[in-house]
Design a protein around this motif. Structure first.
Motif, PDB file in Angstrom:
ATOM      1  N   TYR A   2      24.779  46.260  67.968  1.00 32.14           N
ATOM      2  CA  TYR A   2      25.863  45.274  68.012  1.00 32.14           C
ATOM      3  C   TYR A   2      25.860  44.369  66.775  1.00 32.14           C
ATOM      4  O   TYR A   2      26.892  43.899  66.329  1.00 32.14           O
ATOM      5  CB  TYR A   2      25.646  44.441  69.282  1.00 32.14           C
ATOM      6  N   HIS A   3      24.663  44.115  66.223  1.00 28.91           N
ATOM      7  CA  HIS A   3      24.546  43.062  65.209  1.00 28.91           C
ATOM      8  C   HIS A   3      24.931  43.507  63.802  1.00 28.91           C
ATOM      9  O   HIS A   3      25.228  42.678  62.943  1.00 28.91           O
ATOM     10  CB  HIS A   3      23.095  42.564  65.171  1.00 28.91           C
ATOM     11  N   THR A   4      24.914  44.804  63.570  1.00 28.88           N
ATOM     12  CA  THR A   4      24.957  45.323  62.201  1.00 28.88           C
ATOM     13  C   THR A   4      26.103  44.772  61.356  1.00 28.88           C
ATOM     14  O   THR A   4      25.868  44.284  60.243  1.00 28.88           O
ATOM     15  CB  THR A   4      25.004  46.864  62.232  1.00 28.88           C
ATOM     16  N   VAL A  33      25.139  40.635  60.931  1.00 33.79           N
ATOM     17  CA  VAL A  33      23.914  40.264  60.207  1.00 33.79           C
ATOM     18  C   VAL A  33      23.858  40.967  58.844  1.00 33.79           C
ATOM     19  O   VAL A  33      23.392  40.404  57.866  1.00 33.79           O
ATOM     20  CB  VAL A  33      22.670  40.606  61.061  1.00 33.79           C
ATOM     21  N   HIS A  34      24.345  42.183  58.801  1.00 31.95           N
ATOM     22  CA  HIS A  34      24.240  42.959  57.560  1.00 31.95           C
ATOM     23  C   HIS A  34      25.580  43.076  56.830  1.00 31.95           C
ATOM     24  O   HIS A  34      25.825  44.032  56.088  1.00 31.95           O
ATOM     25  CB  HIS A  34      23.665  44.347  57.858  1.00 31.95           C
ATOM     26  N   ALA A  35      26.461  42.092  57.044  1.00 38.81           N
ATOM     27  CA  ALA A  35      27.794  42.142  56.429  1.00 38.81           C
ATOM     28  C   ALA A  35      27.701  42.281  54.916  1.00 38.81           C
ATOM     29  O   ALA A  35      28.491  43.001  54.288  1.00 38.81           O
ATOM     30  CB  ALA A  35      28.575  40.880  56.797  1.00 38.81           C
ATOM     31  N   ASP A  77      17.411  39.824  56.381  1.00 34.38           N
ATOM     32  CA  ASP A  77      18.439  39.238  57.244  1.00 34.38           C
ATOM     33  C   ASP A  77      18.059  39.364  58.712  1.00 34.38           C
ATOM     34  O   ASP A  77      18.349  38.483  59.523  1.00 34.38           O
ATOM     35  CB  ASP A  77      19.791  39.925  56.997  1.00 34.38           C
ATOM     36  N   ASP A  78      17.424  40.473  59.075  1.00 36.34           N
ATOM     37  CA  ASP A  78      16.953  40.629  60.463  1.00 36.34           C
ATOM     38  C   ASP A  78      15.930  39.548  60.794  1.00 36.34           C
ATOM     39  O   ASP A  78      16.006  38.900  61.838  1.00 36.34           O
ATOM     40  CB  ASP A  78      16.328  42.016  60.659  1.00 36.34           C
ATOM     41  N   ALA A  79      14.947  39.347  59.896  1.00 37.46           N
ATOM     42  CA  ALA A  79      13.916  38.332  60.150  1.00 37.46           C
ATOM     43  C   ALA A  79      14.555  36.955  60.286  1.00 37.46           C
ATOM     44  O   ALA A  79      14.182  36.151  61.152  1.00 37.46           O
ATOM     45  CB  ALA A  79      12.879  38.341  59.026  1.00 37.46           C
TER      46      ALA A  79
HETATM   47 FE   LIG Z   1      19.293  44.756  61.466  1.00 37.20          FE
END
Ligand SMILES: [Fe+2]
Ligand code: FES
Length: 439
Positions: A219-221, A224-226, A377-379
């Motif tokens: 869901y986050h990709t 968070v990774h825009a 970005d995940d961290a």
């Molecule tokens: Fe990620």
């Protein structure tokens, strides 16, 4: 103030033996933030999860020669994974049988002996106690034959992945892995010789957040990774091959729960659509055409196509501490309720050209490296989640996305769309089962 629904209900702090209090922290697809923030819960997790179930320790290829070792931990228990002179891979508790010092302090290396730093007792690579300094002073009191480094109570391996359990009894590793084993195969069988080498170098990172936040999250990709996708759009030919799977609809990718907390973002169907493109890309790499040919020789056509298309990325989380994502094996080490270490070790495929492996490594660095575009970005988002969850009002988080379209698949797994919170629910089911087990 009107109009704000504030849930001030306080959940009593669970006592170590109070299963009902723990159950009260999970209400179907709603989870109390305390599950992620409470140090008492964290202590219970070490006792009831990391000290009971199978925990991933390392891959046999990390200790290829006799005397090779890696120091790891099972929860808070320090262990040494070491290959003995007899070629056997053992998991030994890293604690001297004299007065308890760790006998090995380095991350990895090769040795014939572990000499304790404190008073000089010496163990061999099978763990046997071979020398006690000034032994005579003990008279006949020491049974040195029974005072080797303690082996982990249970050790087993699946395709080179070594797991250990601190519980002397329990279900087998095979039962524990269930359907996740076939997902591990997707990485190992990406090598035409069926061999992988987990030796491509490691990154370690620590974030101020709970260990359960790291998970299969489709869901986050795009959020968070825009920046990664924006860069890719600006420079389509120059970046890495990143695909934005099934944002919020059914495009064939799915989120899958194998039970036991193991979950996968399953790209098998999507990847197959890219088979021709993958072959064209491989055609430009030295050793690429030979790789395609070898894979088709080793496997029947449909399987070979799948393995080539997927490029060895099962995108799998094995509860509680292992993930196999893209081109890495990742270990999650819980250090405190709000502190987690991630170790990412890059994989090389056996039986392929150096150029193919180099490309895989570059791709890994691009997203997951310390200066990579994705992992930091995940961290960062995990730390923001942890800070947000310290709020004590309205403490319930929501993991119900896609719950009404979950379907049981023929392999016994549960699946829904890629961005659905199937993995999060699967992890919480397992967490609850282990946390409420009685000793
Ligand atoms: Fe990620
Ligand atoms: S604690 Fe290891 S020799 Fe004393």
């Amino acid at each position: 103030m009107k109009g704000l629904a504030v849930n001030r209900q306080v959940v009593q702090l669970p006592r170590p033996d109070d299963g009902a209090a723990i159950e009260a922290l999970v209400r179907g697809a709603r989870v109390h933030s305390r599950v992620y923030t409470d140090p008492h819960i964290f202590e219970l997790e070490l006792a009831r999860i990391f000290s009971t179930t199978w925990v991933y320790v390392g891959h046999e290829s990390e200790v290829p020669s006799p005397g090779d070792y890696q120091t790891r931990s099972i929860g808070r228990t320090p262990v040494i994974m070491v290959r003995g002179a007899d070629q056997g891979v053992r998991v030994l508790i890293n604690r001297c049988r004299h007065r308890g010092a760790q006998v090995c302090e380095t991350n990895s290396g090769n040795t014939q002996l572990f000499r304790c730093w404190y008073h000089g007792w010496v163990y061999d690579t099978a763990g046997a106690l071979v020398s006690v300094s000034d032994k005579e002073a003990y008279g006949n009191r020491l049974d040195t034959g029974a005072m080797g480094l303690t082996p982990a109570p249970r050790v087993d391996a699946y395709r080179g992945f070594v797991f250990a359990s601190l519980a002397p009894e329990g279900e087998s590793l095979g039962t524990n892995l269930g359907g996740a084993a076939a997902a591990i195969d997707l990485l190992v069988d990406a090598s035409p010789t069926g061999k992988i080498l987990v030796d491509g170098g490691s990154y370690k990172t620590e974030y101020r957040g709970n260990w359960k936040l790291v998970g299969m999250d489709g869901y986050h990709t795009p959020f968070v990774h825009a920046s990664v996708f924006a860069a890719k759009q600006r420079n389509p030919g120059g970046g890495m091959e990143l695909t934005q799977h099934g944002r919020f609809s059914d495009d064939g990718a799915s989120a899958r729960d194998f039970g036991h907390g193991h979950a996968m973002l399953d790209y098998r169907k999507n990847a197959l659509r890219d088979y021709a493109k993958r072959c064209a890309d491989l055609g430009k790499v030295p050793g690429g055409p030979e790789y395609i040919e070898a894979m088709h020789k080793t496997h029947e056509d449909a399987k070979a196509r799948l393995l080539i298309s997927l490029a060895g990325d099962p995108h799998l989380g094995v509860f509680p501490n292992m993930q196999v994502v893209q081109n890495q094996v990742r270990i999650t080490t819980p250090l405190a309720a709000d502190l987690t270490r991630i170790t990412m070790t890059a994989v090389r495929l056996g039986g392929v050209s150096d150029e193919i492996n180099a490309r895989r490594l570059r791709r890994h660095e691009y997203f997951y490296g310390p200066a990579g575009a994705g992992s930091p970005d995940d961290a960062e988002i995990f730390e923001r989640v942890q800070r947000g969850m310290m709020a004590e009002v309205d403490p319930w988080i929501e993991i119900s996305r896609g719950i009404e379209r979950e379907m049981a698949d023929s392999d016994g797994s549960i699946a829904a769309f890629h961005a659905d919170e199937v993995p999060q629910r699967g992890v919480m089911r397992r967490w609850l089962k282990l946390m409420t087990q009685t000793a």
